[in-house]
Design an enzyme around this catalytic site. Sequence first.
Site, mmCIF file in Angstrom:
data_model
loop_
_atom_site.group_PDB
_atom_site.id
_atom_site.type_symbol
_atom_site.label_atom_id
_atom_site.label_comp_id
_atom_site.label_asym_id
_atom_site.label_seq_id
_atom_site.Cartn_x
_atom_site.Cartn_y
_atom_site.Cartn_z
ATOM 1 N N TRP A 318 0.834 -1.212 0.000
ATOM 2 C CA TRP A 318 0.000 0.000 0.000
ATOM 3 C C TRP A 318 0.861 1.251 0.000
ATOM 4 C CZ3 TRP A 318 -0.330 4.184 3.276
ATOM 5 C CH2 TRP A 318 -1.439 5.016 3.115
ATOM 6 N N HIS A 319 2.005 1.204 0.692
ATOM 7 C CA HIS A 319 2.841 2.386 0.827
ATOM 8 C C HIS A 319 3.552 2.766 -0.469
ATOM 9 C CE1 HIS A 319 2.210 1.971 5.165
ATOM 10 N NE2 HIS A 319 2.638 3.205 5.251
ATOM 11 N N GLY A 320 3.694 1.856 -1.377
ATOM 12 C CA GLY A 320 4.328 2.230 -2.626
ATOM 13 C C GLY A 320 4.661 1.053 -3.511
ATOM 14 N N PHE A 467 1.741 8.329 -1.488
ATOM 15 C CA PHE A 467 1.034 7.091 -1.220
ATOM 16 C C PHE A 467 -0.452 7.231 -1.518
ATOM 17 C CE2 PHE A 467 4.427 7.002 2.244
ATOM 18 C CZ PHE A 467 5.352 6.493 1.361
#
Length: 467
Positions: A318-320, A467
Site C-alpha cells: 500500500w505504501h508504494g 502514497f
Amino acid sequence: MVFSSLIFLIIFLPITLLLYYVLPEKARNFWLLVVSLIFYSWGEPVYILLMVFSILLNYISGLWLDRTEETGKRKRILVTAVVINIGLLFVFKYADFTIGSYNLIFGKHVKLLELALPIGISFYTFQAMSYVIDVYRKVVKGNKNLINFATYITMFPQLIAGPIVRYKTVEKELRERKCTFDDFYQGVLRFTIGLGKKVLIANNVALVFREISGTAPELLSTSMAWLAVLAFTLQIYFDFSGYSDMAIGMGRMLGFHFLENFDYPYESKSITEFWRRWHISLSTWFREYVYYPLGGNRKGMKRQIFNLFLVWFLTGLWHGASWNFVLWGVYYAVILILEKVLLGKLLQKVPSILSRIYTIGAFMFGWAIFAMDDLLYRKAFFEAMFFHAKQDLTDKHTAYLLLSYGILMVSAIVGATSLPKKVVKHLLKHHKVIRSILELIFVTIVMALSIAYIVSDTYNPFLYFRF
C-alpha cells in the site's frame, strides 16, 4: 505540490472558513465540495475526472446495496465495486511496478504505461471502499445525498494524506454539525502544531538525511549511517503526524471530529504496540476489512500467522510500488508474528527500558528499509550500520552534522514523546488564562516562522503525498 498546497491552506483557508460560516448550514457541504475539488485540482487538475468517477461509482454502489436484499446479488455488487476500486488503484499505482518486475524476472521489454500517480489515491480509494463495505455489512445506510457523499470523499483537510476517515465516524456530522468557538480555537491550535511539526522540524531534520543519503557508499561511517536513520525516523514522524494534526485541526474548525491518527508511537514497548499507535487509521482499516474477514485469530495459530503475513505484505505494498516497501511490510510481518508466538510474553517480563530499546531498534531498522529504495546502496548502508570492516566507526562529517543539527534533533526526540504535553498540562492546569495567552503567543510565533520558511524553502513535499 507542498508549496502550493500549504500556500493554499494558509491563504485560502481563512476565505474558505469565512464563507463557510456565513453560508446557511444546508449550503456548507456544497461549499466544502467546491473548495475540496479546487484544492485537489491545484496540483492534479487532470485527475479530477478520476475522483468524480470514484465518487459516482461508490455512491451508486451504496444506494444499490441499500435497495437490494438478495444475498447473492448484494455480494456481486460489493465485489464489483471493490474490484473496480482496486483496479483503478492498480492501474495508476502498480501497473508499471508489475510490468517492470516482469521484465526484470523474465528478461522481457514490455513498455511501461508511465502514468503519473494521482496524489492521495490510496487514501481516498480506501476511504471509499470502507463506505461500500460498511453499507454491505449494514453498519451504515447508503447516503442518498450526492453532495454529502462527495464531500465525504473529497474533504480537503484529509484528502491527500489522510487520516483515512471511515464514513460511520462522520455520518451524523455530514448531515448536521455545529461549529462552536471552542472547536474553532482548538482547531487553529491543532493546525498550528501540525504546521510547525512539518515546516520547522520535519523539513529541517530532512536536510540531515538528504545529505547523508547522498554520500558515496565507501564514505559512509557507522555513526553517519545511524545518524541518517535517526534523522529519517524523526522526519517521517513529524512530517506525517504533522499533516494529520493539520487535517484534524481543519476538520475541527469545520465542525468535524476526526479520530486520532497517532498516539506517541515512539514511546511503545513492543512493535505490536507501535502499530496500535502509528497511522492508526490505516492499521484499523486493514484490521477491519482484511484481517478480521480472513478469520483474524479465530481459526488457529497457523491461520493467524498467514493472516498477519498477508496483511503486512499488503500494508507494505500500500505504501508504494517498490520492493523496499514490500520488504518493509514483510519485515514487520515477521516481527509481529514472533511477538505473537514468542516475544510478546517475554517483553512483558523484562524491564521497561529493555523493551523500549528493543522497540526503538526495531522500528529504526524498519525505517532504514523503508527509506532506501536502491538495492546496492541499501546493502552498503546496512553494512555501515552494522560495523562492516570497510567502514569507519565515526568521521568528521558526522561530528559537523551533530554540531549543526544536534539541538534540533534532541528537541525533536523530546517532542516525539508525550513529555512536553504532560509538562505543560501539569504547570498550567490551574492557570487557564495564562495558558490561553501562551497558546495565542505560540500560534502567532509558529505561524509566522512557518510562513517565513515556506516562502524561502525549496520544494519539500509531505512524504505521504506519494502514497
